[in-house]
Design a protein around this motif. Structure first.
Motif, mmCIF file in Angstrom:
data_model
loop_
_atom_site.group_PDB
_atom_site.id
_atom_site.type_symbol
_atom_site.label_atom_id
_atom_site.label_comp_id
_atom_site.label_asym_id
_atom_site.label_seq_id
_atom_site.Cartn_x
_atom_site.Cartn_y
_atom_site.Cartn_z
ATOM 1 N N UNK A 212 1.747 41.525 31.173
ATOM 2 C CA UNK A 212 2.471 41.075 29.976
ATOM 3 C C UNK A 212 1.774 39.932 29.255
ATOM 4 N N UNK A 213 0.590 39.538 29.726
ATOM 5 C CA UNK A 213 -0.005 38.284 29.275
ATOM 6 C C UNK A 213 -0.156 38.192 27.767
ATOM 7 N N UNK A 214 -0.568 39.283 27.120
ATOM 8 C CA UNK A 214 -0.766 39.254 25.680
ATOM 9 C C UNK A 214 0.545 39.056 24.932
ATOM 10 N N UNK A 215 1.660 39.451 25.555
ATOM 11 C CA UNK A 215 2.957 39.354 24.911
ATOM 12 C C UNK A 215 3.663 38.034 25.184
ATOM 13 N N UNK A 216 3.396 37.450 26.352
ATOM 14 C CA UNK A 216 4.231 36.365 26.849
ATOM 15 C C UNK A 216 4.179 35.112 25.985
ATOM 16 N N UNK A 217 5.368 34.550 25.770
ATOM 17 C CA UNK A 217 5.491 33.250 25.116
ATOM 18 C C UNK A 217 5.705 32.132 26.126
ATOM 19 N N UNK A 218 5.889 32.497 27.391
ATOM 20 C CA UNK A 218 6.053 31.484 28.420
ATOM 21 C C UNK A 218 6.618 32.071 29.697
ATOM 22 N N UNK A 219 6.541 31.279 30.768
ATOM 23 C CA UNK A 219 7.152 31.636 32.050
ATOM 24 C C UNK A 219 8.377 30.751 32.239
ATOM 25 N N UNK A 220 9.523 31.380 32.400
ATOM 26 C CA UNK A 220 10.782 30.656 32.580
ATOM 27 C C UNK A 220 11.035 30.514 34.076
ATOM 28 N N UNK A 221 11.163 29.285 34.517
ATOM 29 C CA UNK A 221 11.288 28.944 35.933
ATOM 30 C C UNK A 221 12.728 28.496 36.186
ATOM 31 N N UNK A 222 13.505 29.325 36.896
ATOM 32 C CA UNK A 222 14.925 29.051 37.130
ATOM 33 C C UNK A 222 15.159 28.748 38.608
ATOM 34 N N UNK A 223 15.902 27.693 38.870
ATOM 35 C CA UNK A 223 16.330 27.362 40.229
ATOM 36 C C UNK A 223 17.847 27.471 40.302
ATOM 37 N N UNK A 224 18.322 28.305 41.224
ATOM 38 C CA UNK A 224 19.756 28.538 41.403
ATOM 39 C C UNK A 224 20.264 27.863 42.662
ATOM 40 N N UNK A 225 21.501 27.393 42.605
ATOM 41 C CA UNK A 225 22.134 26.834 43.803
ATOM 42 C C UNK A 225 23.642 26.993 43.692
ATOM 43 N N UNK A 226 24.266 27.281 44.832
ATOM 44 C CA UNK A 226 25.724 27.322 44.952
ATOM 45 C C UNK A 226 26.083 26.308 46.034
ATOM 46 N N UNK A 227 26.011 25.013 45.737
ATOM 47 C CA UNK A 227 26.051 23.974 46.777
ATOM 48 C C UNK A 227 27.331 23.928 47.596
ATOM 49 N N UNK A 228 28.446 24.406 47.046
ATOM 50 C CA UNK A 228 29.704 24.373 47.779
ATOM 51 C C UNK A 228 30.085 25.746 48.335
ATOM 52 N N UNK A 229 29.214 26.721 48.128
ATOM 53 C CA UNK A 229 29.476 28.099 48.591
ATOM 54 C C UNK A 229 28.205 28.711 49.164
ATOM 55 N N UNK A 230 27.532 27.969 50.013
ATOM 56 C CA UNK A 230 26.212 28.393 50.479
ATOM 57 C C UNK A 230 26.256 29.541 51.478
ATOM 58 N N UNK A 231 27.344 29.692 52.200
ATOM 59 C CA UNK A 231 27.404 30.700 53.261
ATOM 60 C C UNK A 231 27.533 32.115 52.704
ATOM 61 N N UNK A 232 28.499 32.316 51.811
ATOM 62 C CA UNK A 232 28.766 33.663 51.273
ATOM 63 C C UNK A 232 29.080 33.581 49.772
ATOM 64 N N UNK A 233 28.078 33.253 48.960
ATOM 65 C CA UNK A 233 28.356 33.052 47.536
ATOM 66 C C UNK A 233 28.907 34.284 46.831
#
Length: 299
Positions: A212-233
């Motif tokens: 996709x390099x010719x098309x890409x406008x950027x790489x979106x870096x997402x970090x997810x967390x469910x800090x109060x529901x870590x066992x079975x989100x």
């Protein structure tokens, strides 16, 4: 008992929403197959993406109706629905797909996921995903590739073919770079340098990036967390027990760290490994802060 009833109702509504979306997108896919003209393909792809947006919008409404969620979303202000992105994210639960789609639907083009080839044969869902131009990965075993070395590039060919279609319509390609969910069980046995993450698999990310390099406008870096529901989100989400969702969004520009031939340029390959591992280290540091602050609040 009440929570079980609520879970049954939520599962039914999510399945109903998904079934309706699959049906509509399947019809669009059939039209695209029967009338394989470029204009028709582009129009059907745009309509399919709009239906996917509606699916995510209804899911977000269901999330908020059934859960009292403290949404902590940071970043993503400079994204556009008229550009092309590769989104990389850590992977914790089946809930990630719903959360990512719901949070990002108005910030960027609807995401496409790398799917197991077996999903292609699931009634309606497989046809719908095909209609959305999502690449299906065979993920051959090492033993199979030893017997059939000519099939070694099947997954890369699937990504490349999908990326050719993405040229027609602004697209976000989503990669869970760890390759699997970072469950507590897997974290306990995995050889990983990170406290809260599995090691990222660079090959798939690098190939998608290259395709996709010719098309890409950027790489979106997402970090997810469910800090109060870590066992079975995912279960907690369906049972109305989800209380906090943390989404951290960063945008990386396409520079020398991301432009190169991963498979033939050893210097670039080493540099890309350093870059992606550095991104994962930043994620891990961020998650340490999220989980430690939640622990402090509970005391």
């Amino acid at each position: 008992m009440l929570k079980n009833i609520q879970m049954i109702m939520n599962v039914f509504l999510v399945m109903l929403n998904t079934a309706f979306t699959s049906f509509v997108v399947s019809i669009l896919a059939i039209i695209k197959f029967v009338l394989p003209f470029l204009g028709v393909k582009v129009a059907m792809s745009k309509l399919a993406n709009k239906q996917m947006w509606l699916w995510a919008t209804i899911n977000l409404w269901l999330l908020n109706v059934n859960n009292k969620i403290d949404w902590q979303i940071e970043g993503g202000e400079n994204l556009s629905k008229d550009q092309w992105y590769l989104l990389i994210s850590n992977h914790l639960s089946w809930a990630d797909i719903v959360i990512l789609s719901s949070v990002m639907k108005d910030k960027m083009p609807m995401g496409k996921f790398l799917l197991k080839h077996s999903l292609l044969y699931v009634p309606f869902v497989g046809l719908a995903c095909w209609g959305l131009d999502m690449p299906f990965m065979r993920r051959h075993s090492h033993e199979y590739l030893v017997r059939h070395p000519e099939r070694r590039n099947d997954d890369f060919d699937a990504i490349n073919k999908a990326c050719e279609k993405f040229r027609r319509v602004p697209t976000t390609m989503i990669s869970f770079a760890e390759g699997t969910r970072a469950s507590q069980e897997k974290m306990a046995t995995a050889k990983t340098p990170y406290q809260h993450l599995l090691k990222p698999k660079t090959g798939g990310v690098a190939f998608t990036l290259n395709a996709m390099n010719e098309l890409l406008n950027g790489v979106v870096d997402v970090t997810l967390a469910y800090p109060e529901n870590r066992e079975n989100p995912f279960d907690d989400l369906l049972k109305g027990r989800m209380t906090k969702v943390v989404v951290n969004i960063k945008l990386h520009e396409i520079d020398e760290n991301l432009s190169g031939d991963y498979f033939n340029d050893k210097t670039f390959k080493r540099g890309f490994h350093r870059w992606l591992n550095g991104v994962w280290q930043d994620k891990d540091d961020f998650l340490k802060g999220v989980y430690s602050s939640t622990s402090d609040e509970s005391q």
